[in-house]
Design a protein around this motif. Structure first.
Motif, PDB file in Angstrom:
ATOM      1  N   LEU A  35       0.928  -1.282   0.043  1.00  0.00           N
ATOM      2  CA  LEU A  35      -0.083   0.149   0.095  1.00  0.00           C
ATOM      3  C   LEU A  35       0.697   1.260  -0.022  1.00  0.00           C
ATOM      4  O   LEU A  35       0.424   2.340  -0.618  1.00  0.00           O
ATOM      5  N   ASN A  36       2.138   1.097   0.731  1.00  0.00           N
ATOM      6  CA  ASN A  36       2.765   2.433   0.841  1.00  0.00           C
ATOM      7  C   ASN A  36       3.574   2.704  -0.653  1.00  0.00           C
ATOM      8  O   ASN A  36       3.791   3.794  -0.998  1.00  0.00           O
ATOM      9  N   ARG A  37       3.922   1.509  -1.265  1.00  0.00           N
ATOM     10  CA  ARG A  37       4.682   2.008  -2.530  1.00  0.00           C
ATOM     11  C   ARG A  37       3.593   1.722  -3.809  1.00  0.00           C
ATOM     12  O   ARG A  37       4.399   2.179  -4.872  1.00  0.00           O
ATOM     13  N   ASP A  38       2.499   1.370  -3.505  1.00  0.00           N
ATOM     14  CA  ASP A  38       1.962   1.117  -4.860  1.00  0.00           C
ATOM     15  C   ASP A  38       0.717   1.819  -4.996  1.00  0.00           C
ATOM     16  O   ASP A  38      -0.127   1.412  -4.294  1.00  0.00           O
ATOM     17  N   PRO A  39       0.627   2.828  -5.889  1.00  0.00           N
ATOM     18  CA  PRO A  39      -0.524   3.726  -5.865  1.00  0.00           C
ATOM     19  C   PRO A  39      -1.750   3.011  -6.138  1.00  0.00           C
ATOM     20  O   PRO A  39      -2.787   3.330  -5.827  1.00  0.00           O
ATOM     21  N   ARG A  40      -1.789   1.957  -6.962  1.00  0.00           N
ATOM     22  CA  ARG A  40      -2.966   1.045  -7.397  1.00  0.00           C
ATOM     23  C   ARG A  40      -3.246   0.726  -6.373  1.00  0.00           C
ATOM     24  O   ARG A  40      -4.800   0.717  -6.044  1.00  0.00           O
ATOM     25  N   TYR A  41      -2.891   0.031  -5.495  1.00  0.00           N
ATOM     26  CA  TYR A  41      -3.315  -0.505  -4.124  1.00  0.00           C
ATOM     27  C   TYR A  41      -3.976   0.694  -3.259  1.00  0.00           C
ATOM     28  O   TYR A  41      -4.951   0.385  -2.654  1.00  0.00           O
ATOM     29  N   ARG A  42      -3.242   1.695  -3.204  1.00  0.00           N
ATOM     30  CA  ARG A  42      -3.942   2.854  -2.540  1.00  0.00           C
ATOM     31  C   ARG A  42      -5.134   3.414  -3.104  1.00  0.00           C
ATOM     32  O   ARG A  42      -6.058   3.485  -2.008  1.00  0.00           O
ATOM     33  N   ALA A  43      -5.144   3.514  -4.333  1.00  0.00           N
ATOM     34  CA  ALA A  43      -6.470   3.783  -5.028  1.00  0.00           C
ATOM     35  C   ALA A  43      -7.566   2.962  -4.899  1.00  0.00           C
ATOM     36  O   ALA A  43      -8.919   3.191  -4.332  1.00  0.00           O
ATOM     37  N   GLU A  44      -7.345   1.721  -4.829  1.00  0.00           N
ATOM     38  CA  GLU A  44      -8.299   0.471  -4.778  1.00  0.00           C
ATOM     39  C   GLU A  44      -8.701   0.477  -3.459  1.00  0.00           C
ATOM     40  O   GLU A  44      -9.814   0.635  -3.180  1.00  0.00           O
ATOM     41  N   ALA A  45      -7.813   0.346  -2.434  1.00  0.00           N
ATOM     42  CA  ALA A  45      -8.216   0.551  -0.877  1.00  0.00           C
ATOM     43  C   ALA A  45      -8.978   1.714  -0.795  1.00  0.00           C
ATOM     44  O   ALA A  45     -10.081   1.810   0.095  1.00  0.00           O
ATOM     45  N   ASP A  46      -8.879   2.771  -1.158  1.00  0.00           N
ATOM     46  CA  ASP A  46      -9.534   4.246  -1.052  1.00  0.00           C
ATOM     47  C   ASP A  46     -10.921   4.026  -1.463  1.00  0.00           C
ATOM     48  O   ASP A  46     -11.829   4.198  -0.729  1.00  0.00           O
ATOM     49  N   THR A  47     -11.067   3.604  -2.864  1.00  0.00           N
ATOM     50  CA  THR A  47     -12.617   3.526  -3.479  1.00  0.00           C
ATOM     51  C   THR A  47     -13.246   2.516  -2.686  1.00  0.00           C
ATOM     52  O   THR A  47     -14.583   2.485  -2.359  1.00  0.00           O
ATOM     53  N   LEU A  48     -12.820   1.322  -2.559  1.00  0.00           N
ATOM     54  CA  LEU A  48     -13.400   0.032  -1.836  1.00  0.00           C
ATOM     55  C   LEU A  48     -13.941   0.426  -0.496  1.00  0.00           C
ATOM     56  O   LEU A  48     -14.909   0.332   0.153  1.00  0.00           O
ATOM     57  N   SER A  49     -13.064   1.327   0.282  1.00  0.00           N
ATOM     58  CA  SER A  49     -13.376   1.527   1.590  1.00  0.00           C
ATOM     59  C   SER A  49     -14.358   2.600   1.682  1.00  0.00           C
ATOM     60  O   SER A  49     -15.406   2.618   2.386  1.00  0.00           O
ATOM     61  N   ARG A  50     -14.346   3.707   0.738  1.00  0.00           N
ATOM     62  CA  ARG A  50     -15.607   4.641   0.501  1.00  0.00           C
ATOM     63  C   ARG A  50     -16.791   4.099   0.113  1.00  0.00           C
ATOM     64  O   ARG A  50     -17.825   4.481   0.695  1.00  0.00           O
TER      65      ARG A  50
END
Lengths: 175, 225
Positions: A35-50
């Motif tokens: 999550l810290n190094r890959d923006p795809r994971y961050r974006a995915e985590a963000d949209t799924l959480s929202r």
């Protein structure tokens, strides 16, 4: 960024499991690093959480006020009949009356028996009044004439009348 | 040796279950303790009606189903064994009833058309929301009631199993293992099911995810385009 391939199904499954706290500690740490190094994971985590948080906007439905009563009424038809009988028999007035009457009778019998026994124990009976067999024979011989004439004596009303019969003026032997 | 181990495990899970106050309450219901069932209804009615409403999408039907669940719990009380948390056993009954209801509804074409929410375009709610999103005009000032309606449509757009998994996970706070037990699936299957559910929900609610004005993450914006 657009050149990076989207997450595979497996990666997404693991990401969601991570968000749900379902990964073991070691795998969870590995995911944090991704999550810290890959923006795809961050974006995915963000949209799924929202998206998941949006479900909080769904209103919580409360049951109607009659629901509880209605439910218990529907279940009451299935309550065991024996239980109902057990619960109600002691409420019958005749059962209560009979029980009390039986209790009074039992108490009276016990009381009577107890008092009789106590009296016998406290006041023992006097020595027997019965005669010796020898005395009885003697008395029988003495009263023999009375016993023999008992049928005649029974016709006599009183002793005075008997004495009058013995008067020589009445039935004298004439001698 | 193996049997003893299994017996020990069973005993342990029973001991764990007995720590659950609702399990103890249900044991009281099983033993016909006065007031136990009334207490159980009082404790669970809100949760159950709420969950069933999310599943079937209709308050009256949810109450009827909830009543049926309580009735079944009562009738099955003598068979109850404290092997797992009471709520797991309870929601398994609720899940089976909800599934039956949803499936019998699908067998009735007229009702299906009404409850599936398809409009004149023939699209199901989730599909419709995705179709709306193609206009690329996020609704920013949507009222909360409208938003709830949109979200409800998105949930109703999921298939039965996805919907049940989502509702149990989100509103009953059940973990994957508990959901698996309720739904009769493996934990791995639940993991996949929840992943697909959440991906579908995200697609259906795409226009509403960033309506609070928060910046869209770069990768998400790329994906959207």
């Amino acid at each position: 960024m657009g050149t990076l391939p989207p997450l595979t199904d497996e990666e997404r499954e693991n990401l969601i499991a991570y968000l749900d706290g379902e990964l073991d500690e070691k795998t969870a740490r590995a995911f944090e690093a991704k999550l810290n190094r890959d923006p795809r994971y961050r974006a995915e985590a963000d949209t799924l959480s929202r998206t998941w948080s949006l479900l909080d906007y769904l209103p919580q439905t409360e049951p109607s006020t009659a629901f509880g009563t209605r439910t218990l009424e529907s279940v009451s038809a299935f309550r065991p009949a024996t239980r109902a009988r057990k619960a109600s028999w002691h409420r019958q007035p005749w059962v209560l009356g009979t029980g009390w009457a039986a209790a009074v009778v039992v108490a009276a019998v016990l009381g009577f028996t107890g008092v009789a026994r106590w009296t016998r124990w406290a006041h023992p009976a006097p020595p027997s009044m019965e005669l010796d067999p020898a005395d009885a024979d003697e008395q029988l011989a003495r009263d023999l004439r009375v016993i023999e004439n008992q049928r005649l004596y029974e016709k006599v009303d009183d002793l005075d009348f008997l004495r009058k019969l013995a008067d020589p003026d009445l039935f004298g032997d004439g001698s | 040796m193996g049997e003893a181990f299994v017996a020990a495990i069973g005993q342990t899970s029973a001991q764990l279950a007995l720590r659950d106050p609702d399990t103890r309450l249900m044991l009281g219901v099983r033993d016909d303790e006065p007031g136990a069932f009334e207490e159980l209804v009082a404790r669970y009615q809100s949760r159950l009606v709420g969950i069933l409403h999310h599943l079937v999408g209709n308050a009256d039907e949810a109450e009827d189903l909830a009543q049926e669940v309580f009735l079944r719990v009562y009738r099955a009380r003598k068979k109850y064994r404290a092997r797992c948390k009471f709520s797991t056993w309870f929601f398994t009954i609720a899940n089976n009833l909800a599934l039956n209801s949803l499936r019998s509804r699908q067998r009735r074409p007229a009702v299906q058309l009404k409850t599936s929410g398809a409009d004149s375009s023939g699209l199901r709610p989730a599909e419709q929301l995705v179709a709306d999103s193609s206009g690329n005009q996020p609704v920013r000032r949507i009222q909360q009631g409208e938003l709830a309606s949109v979200i409800r449509q998105a949930v109703e757009g999921l298939n039965e199993r996805q919907r049940i998994a989502v509702v149990l996970n989100k509103f009953e706070d059940m973990n994957y293992a508990e959901i698996a037990e309720v739904m009769g699936l493996t934990t791995k299957a639940v993991k996949s099911l929840l992943c697909r559910s959440r991906t579908n929900l995200r697609a259906a609610l795409q226009n509403y995810i960033y309506m609070d004005g928060q910046p869209v993450p770069e990768a998400a914006a790329d994906e959207k385009d």
